[in-house]
Design an enzyme around this catalytic site. Structure first.
Site, PDB file in Angstrom:
ATOM      1  N   MET A   1       0.770  -1.205   0.000  1.00  0.00           N
ATOM      2  CA  MET A   1       0.000   0.000   0.000  1.00  0.00           C
ATOM      3  C   MET A   1       0.809   1.267   0.000  1.00  0.00           C
ATOM      4  SD  MET A   1       0.496   0.987   3.302  1.00  0.00           S
ATOM      5  CE  MET A   1       1.085  -0.571   3.733  1.00  0.00           C
ATOM      6  N   PRO A   2       2.086   1.255   0.346  1.00  0.00           N
ATOM      7  CA  PRO A   2       2.795   2.526   0.249  1.00  0.00           C
ATOM      8  C   PRO A   2       2.970   2.958  -1.207  1.00  0.00           C
ATOM      9  CG  PRO A   2       3.974   1.013   1.678  1.00  0.00           C
ATOM     10  CD  PRO A   2       2.913   0.226   0.984  1.00  0.00           C
ATOM     11  N   LEU A   3       2.876   4.247  -1.403  1.00  0.00           N
ATOM     12  CA  LEU A   3       3.232   4.861  -2.678  1.00  0.00           C
ATOM     13  C   LEU A   3       4.472   5.693  -2.401  1.00  0.00           C
ATOM     14  CD1 LEU A   3       2.777   5.698  -5.625  1.00  0.00           C
ATOM     15  CD2 LEU A   3       1.240   7.488  -4.758  1.00  0.00           C
ATOM     16  N   VAL A  34       5.296  -4.441   4.904  1.00  0.00           N
ATOM     17  CA  VAL A  34       4.760  -4.269   3.552  1.00  0.00           C
ATOM     18  C   VAL A  34       4.781  -5.630   2.863  1.00  0.00           C
ATOM     19  CG1 VAL A  34       5.212  -3.202   1.309  1.00  0.00           C
ATOM     20  CG2 VAL A  34       5.424  -1.863   3.404  1.00  0.00           C
ATOM     21  N   THR A  72       3.680   7.736   0.952  1.00  0.00           N
ATOM     22  CA  THR A  72       2.278   7.824   1.350  1.00  0.00           C
ATOM     23  C   THR A  72       1.878   6.424   1.803  1.00  0.00           C
ATOM     24  OG1 THR A  72       1.904   9.548  -0.298  1.00  0.00           O
ATOM     25  CG2 THR A  72      -0.039   8.467   0.623  1.00  0.00           C
TER      26      THR A  72
END
Length: 126
Positions: A1-3, A34, A72
């Site tokens: 999910m991190p950008l 992650v 993010t």
């Protein structure tokens, strides 16, 4: 999910850019839980006149090799996990591609889980 967005001055080799992407991803996997294949990383390179920073803010001596990493992510990590991420990323990027810890600037932007759509027009985490 991190950008992840990585910003740096133009002129690094493809190998150096790959090492940056790989080190950031590995640090997130090791410290932020992650999942494998959750890898979304953008690299933006700037000419010198479009990359402005203070070389000594907070008494940290930065060079023109400064790399700014903005992540993010969900707002679910503890302070300890964030500190571990910063340390591990600095360690990994010092090893490869040889980035000085003083030249690593990290910023987290946290958001609620329902603010993500990974495709198909749905919020997978909502």
């Amino acid at each position: 999910m991190p950008l992840v967005r990585i910003a740096l001055r133009r002129g690094k080799s493809p190998q150096q850019l790959a090492a940056l992407r790989n080190g950031v991803y590995r640090a997130m996997r090791e410290t932020f839980n992650v999942p494998e294949n959750d890898r979304f990383i953008l690299v933006d390179q700037y000419d010198a006149d479009a990359f402005d920073y203070d070389k000594n803010y907070l008494d940290i001596e930065r060079s023109d090799d400064l790399v700014i990493v903005q992540i993010t992510c969900n707002n679910t990590r503890t302070v300890e996990q964030k500190q571990a991420l910063y340390r591990r990323m600095a360690e990994l990027l010092a090893a490869d591609p040889g980035l000085r810890p003083q030249d690593l600037f990290i910023n987290l932007l946290e958001t609620a889980k329902e603010n993500w759509s990974f495709g198909n027009g749905i919020a997978q985490y909502a």
